[in-house]
Enzyme design. Structure first.
Site, PDB file in Angstrom:
ATOM      1  N   HIS A   1      17.441  15.349   3.433  1.00  6.48           N
ATOM      2  CA  HIS A   1      18.733  15.253   2.756  1.00  6.48           C
ATOM      3  C   HIS A   1      18.600  15.834   1.360  1.00  6.48           C
ATOM      4  O   HIS A   1      17.538  15.796   0.749  1.00  6.48           O
ATOM      5  CB  HIS A   1      19.206  13.792   2.688  1.00  6.48           C
ATOM      6  CG  HIS A   1      20.625  13.645   2.246  1.00  6.48           C
ATOM      7  ND1 HIS A   1      20.973  13.496   0.919  1.00  6.48           N
ATOM      8  CD2 HIS A   1      21.787  13.645   2.950  1.00  6.48           C
ATOM      9  CE1 HIS A   1      22.288  13.406   0.827  1.00  6.48           C
ATOM     10  NE2 HIS A   1      22.809  13.491   2.041  1.00  6.48           N
TER      11      HIS A   1
ATOM     12  N   ASP B   1      23.337  11.843   9.994  1.00  2.22           N
ATOM     13  CA  ASP B   1      23.614  12.495  11.278  1.00  2.22           C
ATOM     14  C   ASP B   1      22.615  12.129  12.369  1.00  2.22           C
ATOM     15  O   ASP B   1      22.896  12.333  13.547  1.00  2.22           O
ATOM     16  CB  ASP B   1      23.634  14.012  11.097  1.00  2.22           C
ATOM     17  CG  ASP B   1      24.716  14.451  10.131  1.00  2.22           C
ATOM     18  OD1 ASP B   1      25.873  14.082  10.357  1.00  2.22           O
ATOM     19  OD2 ASP B   1      24.397  15.131   9.145  1.00  2.22           O
TER      20      ASP B   1
ATOM     21  N   HIS C   1      27.420  20.906   7.053  1.00  2.00           N
ATOM     22  CA  HIS C   1      28.035  19.722   6.453  1.00  2.00           C
ATOM     23  C   HIS C   1      28.426  18.757   7.570  1.00  2.00           C
ATOM     24  O   HIS C   1      27.578  18.100   8.149  1.00  2.00           O
ATOM     25  CB  HIS C   1      29.241  20.160   5.607  1.00  2.00           C
ATOM     26  CG  HIS C   1      29.794  19.086   4.713  1.00  2.00           C
ATOM     27  ND1 HIS C   1      29.227  17.844   4.583  1.00  2.00           N
ATOM     28  CD2 HIS C   1      30.885  19.077   3.900  1.00  2.00           C
ATOM     29  CE1 HIS C   1      29.933  17.122   3.717  1.00  2.00           C
ATOM     30  NE2 HIS C   1      30.950  17.843   3.302  1.00  2.00           N
TER      31      HIS C   1
END
Length: 448
Positions: free
Chosen positions: A325, A384, A274
């Site tokens: 994702h 990210d 996460h």
């Protein structure tokens, strides 16, 4: 039996006691990870706060990939971020106001809200002392501990009225940057042997500016501060289904106190699947910079990326971190914005060659992952992929990458907690688990 051996015996028994056949999930119609067979999330709630769109559904119900969109209280993220970029102003406090209230503030409301946040950034002296005294090497754990400690100093910690929830939310949003900055400075002193600096937040400064001041004193540029401000905005909210926000909603549904619920969210965000994923991307990027000789050679890049996917290189996980994702398919709107921000910052920092290399890794990573998986579902770079590179260019240490994520997401967490405790028809969140173990006959102790 030796006591030390018992631990190993018990852990060995887990191999059998935790065995659940993969096919059993399909047999009982269980949605593993609360995911449908097509990869979409199981619908478990309704919200007015964030909306994450990564695909559309055809008339027959099948998923159709689409450009990713993210909405905050009905406003598309791009429409909130672009004016801030154009006007070169800070906006995290404005977005926090929006997410908490549902409305964009006018100038007078925004000025008062900023002042209120600034007033609440200072920590209780006892919290500061405890951060110093109970030093630790993980900033997320220190953050969770400090949040739980705030319960002790709150005059009405268990009051879940709207007024009290809003007060607690504002205090948490304001204090997260200070807790993280102090915790890092203690870590820097105790673990790295550096000088200890405890700088109090300044009046009249934004959260992004104050955070950089507390971490780096005056060693940052205006662009650094604006980039951090935009990073906070982009990470502030992501719907109710992400793991940490769902954790906050589940715990809030029990009517527990705010501090217990937020500490649970911190624990969830800490996980490397996460909030900790940006560190994985940064470390992978450093590895690729060292092991790919020509940063412009597509064939060399592809060859090495396939080695990653075949578990032959780097950490042999079979992953290209930052690619893919759970919801977004064709694009992640957060990554699209961060890509632009990274390019602007790279010019100021003289790191354009690295930036161009990172863009190639994204381009080829998407291509290689799609081909390797032989999948028709598009994949894209996620949040990210660029966030860690931006943190690094600003000069922020790796130890606070995930805590900064928490510093942003506390806004979404508190907004969802307030909603969970105030909508009509609310009930404690209690899904079901199917027990698949056959009943056993009890055997007396003397016969075992």
């Amino acid at each position: 039996m030796k006591k030390e051996y018992l631990i190993y015996k018990l852990s060995d028994e887990v191999k059998n006691s935790c065995k659940i056949p993969r096919e059993a999930f399909g047999e009982y119609g269980v949605k593993r990870g609360l995911r449908n067979e097509d990869g979409s999330g199981v619908l478990v709630g309704l919200t007015n706060i964030g909306n994450v769109i990564g695909y559309e559904r055809d008339d027959d119900g099948t998923l159709k990939p689409s450009a990713g969109k993210l909405y905050y209280r009905g406003y598309e993220l791009n429409d909130l971020v672009e004016p801030l970029l154009h006007e070169k102003r800070f906006g995290f406090e404005e977005i926090a106001y929006l997410l908490l209230s549902g409305q964009l503030p006018d100038e007078e409301e925004l000025a008062a809200f900023r002042e209120l946040l600034n007033d609440n950034m200072l920590l209780d002296h006892r919290t500061t002392v405890n951060i110093i005294d109970l030093e630790g090497s993980n900033i997320m754990n220190i953050l969770a501990r400090s949040v739980l400690e705030m319960y002790t100093y709150d005059p009405n910690p268990d009051d879940i009225s709207r007024d009290n929830l809003m007060r607690q939310s504002i205090e948490l949003i304001a204090k997260f940057p200070t807790i993280i900055a102090y915790a890092y400075n203690i870590y820097r002193h105790s673990v790295q042997g550096r000088s200890l600096h405890i700088r109090h937040p300044l009046e009249g400064k934004t959260i992004a500016e104050n955070f950089l001041y507390m971490i780096k004193h005056e060693d940052y540029t205006e662009l650094d501060a604006r980039m951090l401000d935009l990073l906070l905005i982009i990470q502030a909210e992501h719907g109710g289904g992400n793991n940490s926000t769902f954790t906050v909603r589940v715990t809030s549904s029990t009517r527990t106190d705010t501090y217990s619920s937020i500490a649970a969210g911190i624990g969830s965000l800490k996980g490397p699947l996460h909030g900790g994923a940006n560190i994985k991307v940064v470390n992978m990027f450093h590895h690729l910079k060292e092991h790919i000789c020509d940063w412009k050679n597509i064939d060399e890049i592809d060859t090495y990326l396939y080695r990653l996917l075949n578990k032959e290189a780097y950490d042999k996980s079979g992953l290209i971190y930052g690619i893919g994702h759970a919801v977004y398919t064709m694009s992640d709107p957060r990554a699209v914005q961060l890509k632009k921000l990274a390019g602007e910052l790279a010019k100021e920092k003289g790191r354009e060659e690295e930036y161009e290399f990172l863009k190639l890794i994204e381009q080829e990573g998407v291509k290689c992952v799609t081909a390797f998986r032989k999948s028709t579902k598009p994949v894209c770079a996620n949040l990210d992929f660029y966030s860690g590179f931006i943190y690094e260019m600003i000069g922020l240490p790796e130890e606070i990458y995930t805590p900064i994520f928490a510093m942003a997401r506390i806004v979404g967490w508190t907004a969802h907690r307030i909603e969970e405790l105030n909508f009509e028809g609310r009930r404690i969140i209690r899904p079901a688990y199917k027990n698949i173990l056959s009943p056993k006959a009890y055997v007396p102790l003397s016969e075992r």
